[in-house]
Scaffold this motif. Sequence first.
Motif, mmCIF file in Angstrom:
data_model
loop_
_atom_site.group_PDB
_atom_site.id
_atom_site.type_symbol
_atom_site.label_atom_id
_atom_site.label_comp_id
_atom_site.label_asym_id
_atom_site.label_seq_id
_atom_site.Cartn_x
_atom_site.Cartn_y
_atom_site.Cartn_z
ATOM 1 N N THR A 62 3.092 9.747 4.948
ATOM 2 C CA THR A 62 3.790 9.080 6.054
ATOM 3 C C THR A 62 3.468 7.597 6.162
ATOM 4 O OG1 THR A 62 2.050 9.734 7.615
ATOM 5 C CG2 THR A 62 3.938 11.211 7.394
ATOM 6 N N LEU A 63 2.729 7.063 5.226
ATOM 7 C CA LEU A 63 2.373 5.636 5.286
ATOM 8 C C LEU A 63 3.597 4.743 5.346
ATOM 9 C CD1 LEU A 63 -0.585 5.032 2.795
ATOM 10 C CD2 LEU A 63 -0.532 4.453 5.223
ATOM 11 N N ARG A 64 4.625 5.100 4.602
ATOM 12 C CA ARG A 64 5.816 4.234 4.527
ATOM 13 C C ARG A 64 6.470 4.059 5.886
ATOM 14 N NH1 ARG A 64 6.897 8.810 1.694
ATOM 15 N NH2 ARG A 64 6.637 7.675 -0.252
ATOM 16 N N PHE A 65 6.293 5.048 6.771
ATOM 17 C CA PHE A 65 6.869 4.935 8.103
ATOM 18 C C PHE A 65 6.107 3.936 8.963
ATOM 19 C CE2 PHE A 65 7.687 9.616 7.143
ATOM 20 C CZ PHE A 65 8.904 9.348 6.545
ATOM 21 N N HIS A 66 4.931 3.531 8.516
ATOM 22 C CA HIS A 66 4.098 2.563 9.227
ATOM 23 C C HIS A 66 3.968 1.261 8.430
ATOM 24 C CE1 HIS A 66 2.765 5.680 12.098
ATOM 25 N NE2 HIS A 66 2.853 6.483 11.071
ATOM 26 N N ARG A 67 4.854 1.086 7.454
ATOM 27 C CA ARG A 67 4.891 -0.114 6.611
ATOM 28 C C ARG A 67 3.606 -0.296 5.815
ATOM 29 N NH1 ARG A 67 7.966 -4.564 10.554
ATOM 30 N NH2 ARG A 67 9.810 -3.285 10.935
ATOM 31 N N GLY A 68 3.022 0.828 5.422
ATOM 32 C CA GLY A 68 1.837 0.786 4.583
ATOM 33 C C GLY A 68 2.102 1.397 3.230
ATOM 34 N N GLY A 69 1.132 1.264 2.333
ATOM 35 C CA GLY A 69 1.302 1.831 1.009
ATOM 36 C C GLY A 69 -0.029 1.981 0.294
ATOM 37 N N ILE A 70 -0.070 2.919 -0.645
ATOM 38 C CA ILE A 70 -1.249 3.114 -1.484
ATOM 39 C C ILE A 70 -1.230 2.073 -2.595
ATOM 40 C CG2 ILE A 70 -2.375 4.696 -3.104
ATOM 41 C CD1 ILE A 70 -1.236 7.010 -1.444
ATOM 42 N N THR A 71 -2.322 1.343 -2.750
ATOM 43 C CA THR A 71 -2.395 0.313 -3.777
ATOM 44 C C THR A 71 -3.294 0.704 -4.948
ATOM 45 O OG1 THR A 71 -4.172 -0.796 -2.546
ATOM 46 C CG2 THR A 71 -1.911 -1.541 -2.141
ATOM 47 N N ALA A 72 -4.107 1.741 -4.768
ATOM 48 C CA ALA A 72 -4.974 2.204 -5.858
ATOM 49 C C ALA A 72 -5.472 3.601 -5.518
ATOM 50 C CB ALA A 72 -6.164 1.257 -6.060
ATOM 51 N N GLY A 73 -5.878 4.334 -6.561
ATOM 52 C CA GLY A 73 -6.492 5.633 -6.348
ATOM 53 C C GLY A 73 -5.526 6.791 -6.476
ATOM 54 N N GLU A 74 -6.067 8.001 -6.347
ATOM 55 C CA GLU A 74 -5.305 9.229 -6.508
ATOM 56 C C GLU A 74 -5.610 10.210 -5.380
ATOM 57 O OE1 GLU A 74 -3.091 10.087 -8.823
ATOM 58 O OE2 GLU A 74 -3.225 8.191 -9.919
ATOM 59 N N ILE A 75 -4.590 10.972 -5.006
ATOM 60 C CA ILE A 75 -4.736 12.068 -4.051
ATOM 61 C C ILE A 75 -4.142 13.312 -4.696
ATOM 62 C CG2 ILE A 75 -4.189 12.953 -1.757
ATOM 63 C CD1 ILE A 75 -3.684 10.057 -0.889
ATOM 64 N N GLY A 76 -4.911 14.394 -4.755
ATOM 65 C CA GLY A 76 -4.415 15.635 -5.322
ATOM 66 C C GLY A 76 -4.728 16.814 -4.430
ATOM 67 N N PHE A 77 -3.857 17.810 -4.490
ATOM 68 C CA PHE A 77 -4.091 19.061 -3.769
ATOM 69 C C PHE A 77 -3.796 20.190 -4.738
ATOM 70 C CE2 PHE A 77 -2.668 22.502 -0.813
ATOM 71 C CZ PHE A 77 -3.906 22.700 -0.222
ATOM 72 N N GLY A 78 -4.871 20.909 -5.105
ATOM 73 C CA GLY A 78 -4.703 21.883 -6.175
ATOM 74 C C GLY A 78 -4.288 21.150 -7.442
#
Length: 275
Positions: A62-78
């Motif tokens: 939901t970052l895009r709804f707050h004008r944010g974004g991931i600039t580095a790193g990884e997120i995984g689930f399973g």
Amino acid sequence: MNVHDPGPPGDSGLTVRDLAVSYGPVTALRGISLEVPRGSVVTVLGGNGAGKSTLLRAISGTLRFHRGGITAGEIGFGRARLSGAATSAVVAHGVVQVPEGRKIFARMTVEENLRAGALGARDRRSASESRERVLTLFPVLAERARQRAGLLSGGEQQMLAIGRALMARPKLLLLDEPTLGLAPMMAARIADTVREINAQGTTVLLVEQNAALALSLASHAYVLEVGEVVLSGPAAELAESDEVRRRYLGIGDDRDEAPLAGAAPARPALSRWSA
């Protein structure tokens, strides 16, 4: 307890590695790494502006709804990669967020709010089973089914927000300040519900300013300060930490000497915590 400890070993349902997040030119998170093993409750502590809600937004997409974004790193689930995924895809993988401030649909009825949470259900039977689970956890929602959600008390609205998220049958539930603004008795009821949800097999990542409550629920905890993990470890150990007790539990050190009359109060040490 360790600084930048990646978390407890075991079957890691959620993994976050070296995550950085920015809102335009402002860096909100840097180098965040944590793990939430399947079946666990893990909590994230920190003051206002530490980056707790931003972390949950990054995970839930939901970052895009707050004008944010991931600039580095990884997120995984399973086996799924969540970093950069659309919110709908994140929910489809079983990760659902209850945002701070509840964000219920105030003009819709309780029943309509719950149906909205089940829009991604595989079939009617799945939605019916989810509804039964929610109403078993929160009987008051059955009593208020035809009432507009905006007319519920604060505690009832929080129950509805959690119930709506559970309608999506999450494997991982992201809770952002679920007891914020609630009376102590209602906060205790929400805490009991979190325990029950976890006992039924749902993994929980909890952001909560009530540190004592959060540490009592969690098996592992992380502390954020100005967008970085500065401390992590088993929740029981952090609850005994002088630094955590002083900053978040409101318990001072009895060994501290009383200041001299007329002397300026000493400023708290804000340097990075050591292991």
